[in-house]
Design a protein around this motif. Structure first.
Motif, PDB file in Angstrom:
ATOM      1  N   VAL A 347       0.892  -1.294   0.187  1.00 46.39           N
ATOM      2  CA  VAL A 347       0.089  -0.080   0.072  1.00 46.39           C
ATOM      3  C   VAL A 347       0.819   1.194  -0.088  1.00 46.39           C
ATOM      4  O   VAL A 347       0.605   2.093  -0.862  1.00 46.39           O
ATOM      5  N   GLU A 348       1.920   1.437   0.680  1.00 46.10           N
ATOM      6  CA  GLU A 348       2.714   2.467   0.749  1.00 46.10           C
ATOM      7  C   GLU A 348       3.504   2.556  -0.642  1.00 46.10           C
ATOM      8  O   GLU A 348       3.874   3.745  -1.001  1.00 46.10           O
ATOM      9  N   ARG A 349       3.793   1.372  -1.068  1.00 47.94           N
ATOM     10  CA  ARG A 349       4.526   1.624  -2.307  1.00 47.94           C
ATOM     11  C   ARG A 349       3.581   2.197  -3.364  1.00 47.94           C
ATOM     12  O   ARG A 349       3.835   3.149  -4.120  1.00 47.94           O
ATOM     13  N   VAL A 350       2.126   2.146  -3.428  1.00 53.85           N
ATOM     14  CA  VAL A 350       1.525   2.453  -4.324  1.00 53.85           C
ATOM     15  C   VAL A 350       1.155   4.026  -3.977  1.00 53.85           C
ATOM     16  O   VAL A 350       1.144   4.959  -4.857  1.00 53.85           O
ATOM     17  N   LEU A 351       1.201   4.354  -2.662  1.00 53.35           N
ATOM     18  CA  LEU A 351       0.994   5.652  -2.161  1.00 53.35           C
ATOM     19  C   LEU A 351       2.232   6.470  -2.533  1.00 53.35           C
ATOM     20  O   LEU A 351       1.838   7.999  -3.043  1.00 53.35           O
ATOM     21  N   LEU A 352       3.293   6.169  -2.819  1.00 53.57           N
ATOM     22  CA  LEU A 352       4.583   7.037  -2.919  1.00 53.57           C
ATOM     23  C   LEU A 352       4.925   6.808  -4.255  1.00 53.57           C
ATOM     24  O   LEU A 352       5.316   7.973  -4.925  1.00 53.57           O
ATOM     25  N   GLU A 353       5.068   5.969  -4.779  1.00 50.01           N
ATOM     26  CA  GLU A 353       5.642   5.553  -6.336  1.00 50.01           C
ATOM     27  C   GLU A 353       4.772   6.543  -7.337  1.00 50.01           C
ATOM     28  O   GLU A 353       5.288   6.947  -8.333  1.00 50.01           O
ATOM     29  N   LEU A 354       3.321   6.291  -6.837  1.00 47.71           N
ATOM     30  CA  LEU A 354       2.437   6.569  -7.888  1.00 47.71           C
ATOM     31  C   LEU A 354       2.862   8.273  -8.094  1.00 47.71           C
ATOM     32  O   LEU A 354       2.423   9.187  -8.993  1.00 47.71           O
ATOM     33  N   ARG A 355       3.390   8.840  -7.177  1.00 50.47           N
ATOM     34  CA  ARG A 355       3.557  10.495  -7.226  1.00 50.47           C
ATOM     35  C   ARG A 355       4.911  10.932  -7.883  1.00 50.47           C
ATOM     36  O   ARG A 355       5.010  12.013  -8.285  1.00 50.47           O
ATOM     37  N   LEU A 356       5.675   9.863  -8.434  1.00 54.61           N
ATOM     38  CA  LEU A 356       6.868   9.875  -9.488  1.00 54.61           C
ATOM     39  C   LEU A 356       6.415   9.937 -10.808  1.00 54.61           C
ATOM     40  O   LEU A 356       5.640   9.290 -11.449  1.00 54.61           O
ATOM     41  N   ARG A 357       7.297  10.755 -11.671  1.00 55.25           N
ATOM     42  CA  ARG A 357       7.289  10.885 -12.951  1.00 55.25           C
ATOM     43  C   ARG A 357       7.497   9.373 -13.480  1.00 55.25           C
ATOM     44  O   ARG A 357       7.015   9.069 -14.662  1.00 55.25           O
ATOM     45  N   ASP A 358       8.595   8.869 -12.740  1.00 57.54           N
ATOM     46  CA  ASP A 358       8.836   7.328 -13.286  1.00 57.54           C
ATOM     47  C   ASP A 358       7.723   6.196 -13.080  1.00 57.54           C
ATOM     48  O   ASP A 358       7.720   5.386 -13.681  1.00 57.54           O
ATOM     49  N   GLY A 359       6.770   6.717 -12.339  1.00 51.55           N
ATOM     50  CA  GLY A 359       5.583   5.776 -12.309  1.00 51.55           C
ATOM     51  C   GLY A 359       5.475   4.834 -11.322  1.00 51.55           C
ATOM     52  O   GLY A 359       6.496   4.503 -10.759  1.00 51.55           O
ATOM     53  N   LEU A 360       4.545   4.048 -11.134  1.00 52.08           N
ATOM     54  CA  LEU A 360       4.240   3.076 -10.428  1.00 52.08           C
ATOM     55  C   LEU A 360       4.251   1.646 -11.238  1.00 52.08           C
ATOM     56  O   LEU A 360       3.507   1.730 -12.213  1.00 52.08           O
ATOM     57  N   GLY A 361       4.967   0.636 -10.951  1.00 52.77           N
ATOM     58  CA  GLY A 361       4.896  -0.600 -11.486  1.00 52.77           C
ATOM     59  C   GLY A 361       3.442  -1.254 -11.395  1.00 52.77           C
ATOM     60  O   GLY A 361       2.891  -1.343 -10.195  1.00 52.77           O
ATOM     61  N   ALA A 362       2.734  -1.592 -12.499  1.00 52.99           N
ATOM     62  CA  ALA A 362       1.459  -2.385 -12.280  1.00 52.99           C
ATOM     63  C   ALA A 362       1.470  -3.358 -11.303  1.00 52.99           C
ATOM     64  O   ALA A 362       0.432  -3.820 -10.801  1.00 52.99           O
ATOM     65  N   ASP A 363       2.534  -4.225 -11.300  1.00 51.70           N
ATOM     66  CA  ASP A 363       2.586  -5.186 -10.259  1.00 51.70           C
ATOM     67  C   ASP A 363       2.276  -5.065  -8.938  1.00 51.70           C
ATOM     68  O   ASP A 363       2.022  -5.875  -7.944  1.00 51.70           O
ATOM     69  N   ALA A 364       2.423  -3.691  -8.629  1.00 49.05           N
ATOM     70  CA  ALA A 364       2.302  -3.571  -7.092  1.00 49.05           C
ATOM     71  C   ALA A 364       0.521  -3.256  -6.856  1.00 49.05           C
ATOM     72  O   ALA A 364       0.173  -3.265  -5.690  1.00 49.05           O
ATOM     73  N   LEU A 365      -0.325  -3.407  -7.991  1.00 48.44           N
ATOM     74  CA  LEU A 365      -1.869  -3.446  -7.804  1.00 48.44           C
ATOM     75  C   LEU A 365      -2.288  -4.816  -7.732  1.00 48.44           C
ATOM     76  O   LEU A 365      -1.634  -5.714  -8.245  1.00 48.44           O
TER      77      LEU A 365
END
Length: 408
Positions: A347-365
């Protein structure tokens, strides 16, 4: 007064960590945060763990509550960190002095803390070493000493270039001093100079905000942070709003000013890499903050400082005197901790990495989160790039809502 610490689980008196937390040490960058809790005045909007001389009162003679001896308390914790983390080779990638106003300490003291980090852990080649600073807390001599002491990045708390906005925020520096301190920092050899801005202060017009952006860009910074003003409960600003002395902040005003900032900064060659941060190039990104946003390991030294190593998060006692007393007694200064389970870390990974221009890996969902992606793309809030989810500008404005959809 400063905000309360969260509750948590007890910490062993020696601060020892579970073997599981230590197992992966050294596999990713490791950082040191040093909290310096002193301020000349308390800004009305601030709820950080900071103290003026008046607030410290008689405690100001205690080791950890005195500016003259504080560095020794921080160094004692850094030495304790080395013992707790064991013999693993763990050179430090980033050091960050935050506060408070770190540059209220003598520049030599900040340099001595950097020296202690280097002696205990070592620094990686090209390590990023940052200090925050108020524009009125340093001059050419102090900046030269900081640079000679190994600090190569500085972040000035500019906040605004408009006098009445600074007054509402209880900021005391002369906005005309900002270009001078930036020039002095360049002359001292600082490799990276950042400016911090706040938008959405009650009474700040759009023209005021544009004036601040223009003034910041005229300094040619390598990095700009721009944060919307949040009225935190318990602050002097919150009390003024409650009494009706000034209006509450406005979400639509914040959104308009964010768009203006993004457009102006982008046009000037600074690209966003985190929702509230823009950099001249990849080398100008704040590597220490990226460590936070990507779930890295760091040790936070100082009263109220937070740390994270291998899925264990802990936080120190708040008061500078209590902090120093625990260290002097040979005890960990930690107040409490929590061990994050796999789901909490996801959950923290989604909250934080989504804020980045590099984005969030879909594997976190999880499956429900993945099912929400097409709708978010269709609404213009997300782009999908190489299997990573990246917020659009509109998505950045509605980031909290995007997160709620991805974590149903």
């Amino acid at each position: 007064m400063p905000s309360a610490l969260p509750s948590g689980d007890p910490v062993p008196e020696d601060g020892s960590l579970p073997a599981s937390a230590l197992a992966g040490l050294g596999e990713q960058p490791f950082g040191i945060y040093v909290h310096v809790p002193f301020c000349t005045v308390r800004c009305g909007y601030c709820d950080f763990n900071t103290y003026t001389a008046e607030e410290l009162g008689g405690a100001s003679t205690a080791a950890g509550a005195s500016r003259t001896t504080y560095a020794q308390a921080a160094i004692a914790e850094i030495r304790r960190a080395r013992r707790v983390l064991g013999d693993v080779d763990l050179p430090v990638s980033t050091v960050f002095f935050g506060g408070g106003t770190p540059t209220l300490l003598p520049a030599e003291d900040l340099a001595s803390v950097v020296g202690a980090v280097a002696a205990e852990f070592g620094l990686v080649p090209g390590a990023e070493v940052t200090t925050e600073s108020n524009p009125d807390s340093v001059g050419p001599a102090e900046l030269a000493t900081l640079r000679e002491g190994g600090i190569n990045r500085i972040s000035f708390g500019m906040q605004s270039a408009v006098t009445h906005v600074l007054a509402t925020l209880d900021r005391t520096h002369d906005p005309l001093r900002v270009p001078s301190v930036v020039e002095w920092a360049r002359s001292a050899g600082f490799e990276q100079v950042s400016l911090d801005l706040i938008y959405g202060t009650p009474g700040e017009s759009l023209a005021d905000w544009e004036t601040s952006l223009d003034a910041a860009l005229a300094c040619a910074p390598d990095h700009v942070s721009a944060y919307s003003l949040i009225v935190e409960e318990g602050t002097a600003l919150a009390r003024r709003v409650r009494r009706g002395e000034i209006p509450m902040t406005d979400d639509d005003d914040h959104a308009d000013k964010y768009v203006v900032a993004d457009e102006r900064l982008t046009a000037a060659g600074l690209g966003w890499y985190e929702v509230s941060n823009w950099a001249r190039d990849d080398a100008s990104r704040c590597r220490h903050n990226l460590l936070y946003w990507t779930g890295g390991d760091w040790w936070g030294a100082g009263p109220g400082a937070h740390s994270h190593v291998g899925g264990v998060r802990w936080w120190n006692v708040k008061h500078p005197a209590a902090y120093a007393d625990r260290l002097a007694a040979g005890l960990s200064p930690a107040h409490a901790r929590e061990v994050l389970d796999d789901e909490s870390r996801r959950v923290e990974r989604v909250l934080l990495e989504l804020r980045l221009r590099d984005g969030l890996g879909a594997d976190a969902l999880d499956e429900a989160g993945k099912a929400a992606v097409p709708d978010l793309v269709g609404r213009g809030l997300l782009d999908v790039r190489g299997g990573r989810l990246v917020l659009t500008q509109r998505g950045r404005l509605l980031a909290d809502g995007v997160v709620r959809d991805l974590l149903p």
